[in-house]
Design a protein around this motif. Structure first.
Motif, PDB file in Angstrom:
ATOM      1  N   TRP A   5       0.665  -1.457  -0.032  1.00 17.16           N
ATOM      2  CA  TRP A   5       0.139   0.099   0.132  1.00 17.16           C
ATOM      3  C   TRP A   5       0.822   1.767  -0.271  1.00 17.16           C
ATOM      4  CZ3 TRP A   5      -4.666   0.436  -1.685  1.00 17.16           C
ATOM      5  CH2 TRP A   5      -5.360   1.858  -2.008  1.00 17.16           C
ATOM      6  N   ASP A  54      -2.028  -6.225  -1.268  1.00 15.48           N
ATOM      7  CA  ASP A  54      -3.076  -5.603   0.274  1.00 15.48           C
ATOM      8  C   ASP A  54      -4.752  -5.309  -0.400  1.00 15.48           C
ATOM      9  OD1 ASP A  54      -4.520  -2.545   1.454  1.00 15.48           O
ATOM     10  OD2 ASP A  54      -2.305  -3.296   2.587  1.00 15.48           O
ATOM     11  N   GLU A  55      -5.354  -3.638  -0.415  1.00 16.52           N
ATOM     12  CA  GLU A  55      -5.955  -3.649  -0.864  1.00 16.52           C
ATOM     13  C   GLU A  55      -6.266  -3.407  -2.372  1.00 16.52           C
ATOM     14  OE1 GLU A  55      -8.758  -0.178  -0.566  1.00 16.52           O
ATOM     15  OE2 GLU A  55     -10.781  -1.211  -0.857  1.00 16.52           O
ATOM     16  N   TYR A  67      -5.547  -9.265   2.535  1.00 15.43           N
ATOM     17  CA  TYR A  67      -6.227  -7.783   3.209  1.00 15.43           C
ATOM     18  C   TYR A  67      -7.799  -8.491   2.939  1.00 15.43           C
ATOM     19  CZ  TYR A  67      -8.518  -3.549   3.047  1.00 15.43           C
ATOM     20  OH  TYR A  67      -8.545  -2.172   3.335  1.00 15.43           O
ATOM     21  N   CYS A  98     -12.298   0.150   1.543  1.00 18.35           N
ATOM     22  CA  CYS A  98     -11.941   1.197   1.566  1.00 18.35           C
ATOM     23  C   CYS A  98     -12.579   1.908  -0.098  1.00 18.35           C
ATOM     24  CB  CYS A  98     -11.206   2.108   2.675  1.00 18.35           C
ATOM     25  SG  CYS A  98      -9.874   1.429   3.951  1.00 18.35           S
ATOM     26  N   LYS A 137      -4.697  -8.875   7.232  1.00 13.11           N
ATOM     27  CA  LYS A 137      -5.128  -7.578   7.356  1.00 13.11           C
ATOM     28  C   LYS A 137      -6.992  -7.122   7.697  1.00 13.11           C
ATOM     29  CE  LYS A 137      -3.925  -2.704   6.321  1.00 13.11           C
ATOM     30  NZ  LYS A 137      -2.835  -2.164   5.246  1.00 13.11           N
ATOM     31  N   ASP A 146      -9.071  -4.176   7.453  1.00 12.83           N
ATOM     32  CA  ASP A 146      -9.552  -2.436   7.580  1.00 12.83           C
ATOM     33  C   ASP A 146     -10.438  -2.666   8.601  1.00 12.83           C
ATOM     34  OD1 ASP A 146      -8.816  -0.581   7.174  1.00 12.83           O
ATOM     35  OD2 ASP A 146      -8.523  -0.650   5.471  1.00 12.83           O
ATOM     36  N   CYS A 181      -6.999  -3.502  12.383  1.00 14.81           N
ATOM     37  CA  CYS A 181      -6.777  -1.449  11.515  1.00 14.81           C
ATOM     38  C   CYS A 181      -7.876  -1.367  11.452  1.00 14.81           C
ATOM     39  CB  CYS A 181      -6.041  -2.252  10.022  1.00 14.81           C
ATOM     40  SG  CYS A 181      -5.742  -0.989   9.069  1.00 14.81           S
ATOM     41  N   TRP A 216      -7.669   1.870  12.996  1.00 10.04           N
ATOM     42  CA  TRP A 216      -6.454   3.396  12.954  1.00 10.04           C
ATOM     43  C   TRP A 216      -6.352   3.969  14.127  1.00 10.04           C
ATOM     44  CZ3 TRP A 216     -11.007   3.322  10.104  1.00 10.04           C
ATOM     45  CH2 TRP A 216     -11.088   2.749   9.177  1.00 10.04           C
ATOM     46  N   ARG A 243      -3.272  -1.539  14.850  1.00  2.73           N
ATOM     47  CA  ARG A 243      -2.762   0.022  14.240  1.00  2.73           C
ATOM     48  C   ARG A 243      -2.995   0.222  15.009  1.00  2.73           C
ATOM     49  NH1 ARG A 243      -2.390   1.405   8.917  1.00  2.73           N
ATOM     50  NH2 ARG A 243      -2.930   3.003   9.378  1.00  2.73           N
ATOM     51  N   ASP A 274      -3.661   6.463   8.752  1.00  7.92           N
ATOM     52  CA  ASP A 274      -1.861   5.639   8.011  1.00  7.92           C
ATOM     53  C   ASP A 274      -0.856   6.849   8.011  1.00  7.92           C
ATOM     54  OD1 ASP A 274      -4.049   4.074   7.351  1.00  7.92           O
ATOM     55  OD2 ASP A 274      -3.972   4.842   5.026  1.00  7.92           O
ATOM     56  N   ASP A 287       1.534   1.073  11.578  1.00 13.14           N
ATOM     57  CA  ASP A 287       1.590   0.766  10.251  1.00 13.14           C
ATOM     58  C   ASP A 287       3.072   0.826   9.333  1.00 13.14           C
ATOM     59  OD1 ASP A 287       0.511   1.281   8.189  1.00 13.14           O
ATOM     60  OD2 ASP A 287       0.317   3.279   8.199  1.00 13.14           O
ATOM     61  N   MET A 288       2.694   0.144   8.777  1.00 18.55           N
ATOM     62  CA  MET A 288       3.759  -0.097   7.661  1.00 18.55           C
ATOM     63  C   MET A 288       4.905   1.429   7.137  1.00 18.55           C
ATOM     64  SD  MET A 288       1.087  -1.523   4.800  1.00 18.55           S
ATOM     65  CE  MET A 288       0.214  -0.547   4.520  1.00 18.55           C
TER      66      MET A 288
HETATM   67  C1  GLA Z   1      -6.520   1.684   4.948  1.00 11.90           C
HETATM   68  C2  GLA Z   1      -5.464   0.929   5.643  1.00 11.90           C
HETATM   69  C3  GLA Z   1      -3.738   1.221   4.861  1.00 11.90           C
HETATM   70  C4  GLA Z   1      -4.850   0.339   3.190  1.00 11.90           C
HETATM   71  C5  GLA Z   1      -5.633   1.174   2.976  1.00 11.90           C
HETATM   72  C6  GLA Z   1      -6.094   0.652   2.038  1.00 11.90           C
HETATM   73  O1  GLA Z   1      -6.469   3.479   4.581  1.00 11.90           O
HETATM   74  O2  GLA Z   1      -4.529   2.016   6.803  1.00 11.90           O
HETATM   75  O3  GLA Z   1      -3.232   0.521   5.394  1.00 11.90           O
HETATM   76  O4  GLA Z   1      -4.372  -0.901   3.718  1.00 11.90           O
HETATM   77  O5  GLA Z   1      -7.114   1.348   3.497  1.00 11.90           O
HETATM   78  O6  GLA Z   1      -7.087   1.022   1.464  1.00 11.90           O
END
Ligand code: GLA
Length: 525
Positions: free
Chosen positions: A52, A88-89, A130, A138, A165, A167, A199, A201, A218, A222, A257-258
């Motif tokens: 991502w 990821d997404e 994911y 998202c 993961k 979300d 996740c 946030w 998380r 982000d 986060d990554m």
């Molecule tokens: C969220 C996550 C991100 C990523 C995006 C993908 O914002 O926090 O790390 O995975 O979704 O849409």
């Protein structure tokens, strides 16, 4: 499994009652079993790569993921401990209108998501996917798990996912604890152990309740928009995350986060500082840069075994800020398995800083005479009485291990040459015996005991482990006597302990597939 589920339900019911989050905070981790105490996963912070931060959604496809898996191997990152990789997404699946099940988006992932998983496993890597806890992900380009929790977790297990993961987009009206608990129960019912990465946030303060349900969560929003590393935001996140240090430990981690190390716009000093902060915070080391085109300096930073040793320490303590003077912060609170301590000085100013690190400031005896191992210069100095003086360049760090001994051993850093062993018998109805091996390598200083095989294997499979220094060979022998035509599968679990601290290593799981071409008569095994 059932006993564990009962404990989980009781624990969560208690938490959901109106006694307030503060109470939960104190008791949750101490009283409840963690998810990891059952499955043994993520006993040190997970390491890997997710697309991502660098790529966002558009460029994600099978080619990118396979090239990245290849780069994890050729760059030496796999041997340095990085293992989880996947989309990821990345618009990788959709929900089939006919049966309500998830299906691969074959335009982007022509091998199918199971095929991609097999590729990753055969590279000696583990498979990360994911999804989302709400109605959609998202961007709304993929379905979420809401009202499909059981089916979807079964599908992820069939795809042989090892890390998921989940979300928190499009979750209007959903209770965060109940939702993730349902997802965890669905994962258990699906029968494949999966690292569960929440996740939200930081929403719902998962550090207070999620250790029983998942392995990491998380803590913040982000870290950057795709392709746009943002140093200021990354530092805000680091300083917010370090405050949560009491909540992290083996099998349950705060996730800031990554990583952005190696992304465009960061200097070498910033890359080094970022990586050092993530290491001392026992944060998951999920790289987010393009691994196919890394500079030499980025590779050296991401594979610095002395820094990784701090992150992967078996005690699993999260370091944090113990002193801040203007732009200079001192980070400590990270005792390590051999009795040493990790510390660092971080200079966020625009001028070089002369920093005095006093032993008392980092929790050590002020009179002690101690050796200092500089983890970026790879030099040992000392003994130093009372503390250490160091000059730190702008945006840079000085990172040390401090010890009364002049030796700084590396804890276990495990990698494997494969997580999938496949057998196919020739035609014929006579029983056959076939063997294949995988190799598990440890970069640690002290030789490990032999990995122990969990004794729940099917009759057709034997697994034997032979030690040879830092490499252990795990030989699988299959005997086809009496087996029916078709595919036979086993998931093997191996366990081990770090010999100095006695702490369990992350359980090592791998798949064995046996394809039998014809019904086989009974015979000698
Ligand atoms: C969220 C996550 C991100 C990523 C995006 C993908 O914002 O926090 O790390 O995975 O979704 O849409």
């Amino acid at each position: 499994m059932r006993g564990y589920q009962a404990i989980l339900m009781v624990a969560v019911a208690a938490w959901s009652a109106a006694e307030g989050l503060a109470q939960q905070q104190k008791s949750a981790v101490a009283a409840a079993k963690t998810a990891a105490s059952e499955d043994g996963l993520a006993m040190t912070p997970p390491m890997g790569w997710y697309p991502w931060n660098q790529f966002g959604q558009g460029p994600q496809n099978e080619t990118l993921i396979k090239q990245t898996a290849d780069a994890l191997v050729t760059s030496g990152m796999r041997e340095a401990g990085y293992s989880y990789v996947g989309p990821d997404e990345g618009i990788c699946f959709f929900r089939n209108d006919n049966n309500g099940q998830l299906a691969t988006n074959l335009k982007r992932y022509p091998s199918g998501l199971r095929g991609l998983g097999d590729y990753i496993h055969k590279k000696g890597l583990k498979y990360a996917l994911y999804t989302d806890a709400g109605t959609h992900t998202c961007s709304k380009a993929m379905p979420g798990t809401k009202d499909h929790e059981q089916d979807d977790m079964r599908t992820f297990a069939e795809w042989r996912c090892d890390y998921l993961k989940i979300d928190w987009c499009n979750t209007k009206g959903q209770d965060v604890v109940k939702t993730y608990t349902t997802l965890r129960e669905a994962q258990l019912a699906a029968g494949r152990p999966v690292v569960h990465a929440l996740c939200t946030w930081g929403g719902g303060q998962p550090w207070k309740w999620a250790a029983a349900i998942g392995h990491l969560w998380r803590t913040t929003e982000d870290i950057c928009g795709p392709g746009r590393a943002n140093w200021g935001k990354a530092m805000q996140i680091a300083f917010a995350n370090q405050r949560l240090y009491r909540h992290a430990g083996p099998g349950h981690w705060n996730d800031p986060d990554m990583m952005i190390t190696g992304m465009r716009g960061l200097s070498e000093a910033q890359n080094r500082s970022f990586f050092s902060l993530w290491c001392i915070m026992a944060a998951p080391l999920i790289a987010g840069n393009d691994l196919r085109s890394m500079s030499k300096s980025t590779v050296e930073i991401l594979t610095n075994l002395e820094a990784i040793a701090v992150n992967q320490d078996p005690l699993g303590k999260q370091g944090h800020v113990v002193r801040k003077d203007g732009k200079v912060s001192i980070w400590a609170g990270k005792p390590l398995y051999d009795g040493s301590q990790a510390i660092l000085a971080f200079n966020q100013g625009t001028e070089p800083a002369d920093v005095q690190i006093k032993w008392v400031d980092v929790g050590l005896n002020e009179k002690a005479e101690l050796y200092a191992r500089n983890l970026w210069m790879h030099e040992t100095t000392g003994p130093h009485a009372g503390g250490l003086s160091v000059n730190v360049a702008p945006n840079d760090v000085a990172m040390f291990r401090i010890s009364k001994n002049n030796a700084f051993p590396i804890p276990p850093i495990i990698s494997a040459d494969s997580y999938l062993v496949t057998f196919r018998t020739g035609d014929g109805t006579t029983a056959q015996s076939l063997s294949k091996a995988i190799r598990i390598t440890d970069k640690g200083t002290n030789a490990l005991p032999a990995w122990k095989v969990t004794p729940n294997l099917p009759d057709w499979l034997d697994v034997a482990v032979v030690r040879d220094g830092q490499v252990q060979t795990v030989t699988c022998t299959v005997s086809t006597a009496g087996l029916e035509k078709g595919l036979h599968h086993a998931l093997v679990r191996l366990d081990n302990k770090e010999p100095v601290s006695g702490r369990p290593l992350s359980a090592f799981y791998f798949d064995v597939d046996l394809e039998v071409a014809q019904d086989v008569r009974d015979g000698h095994r």
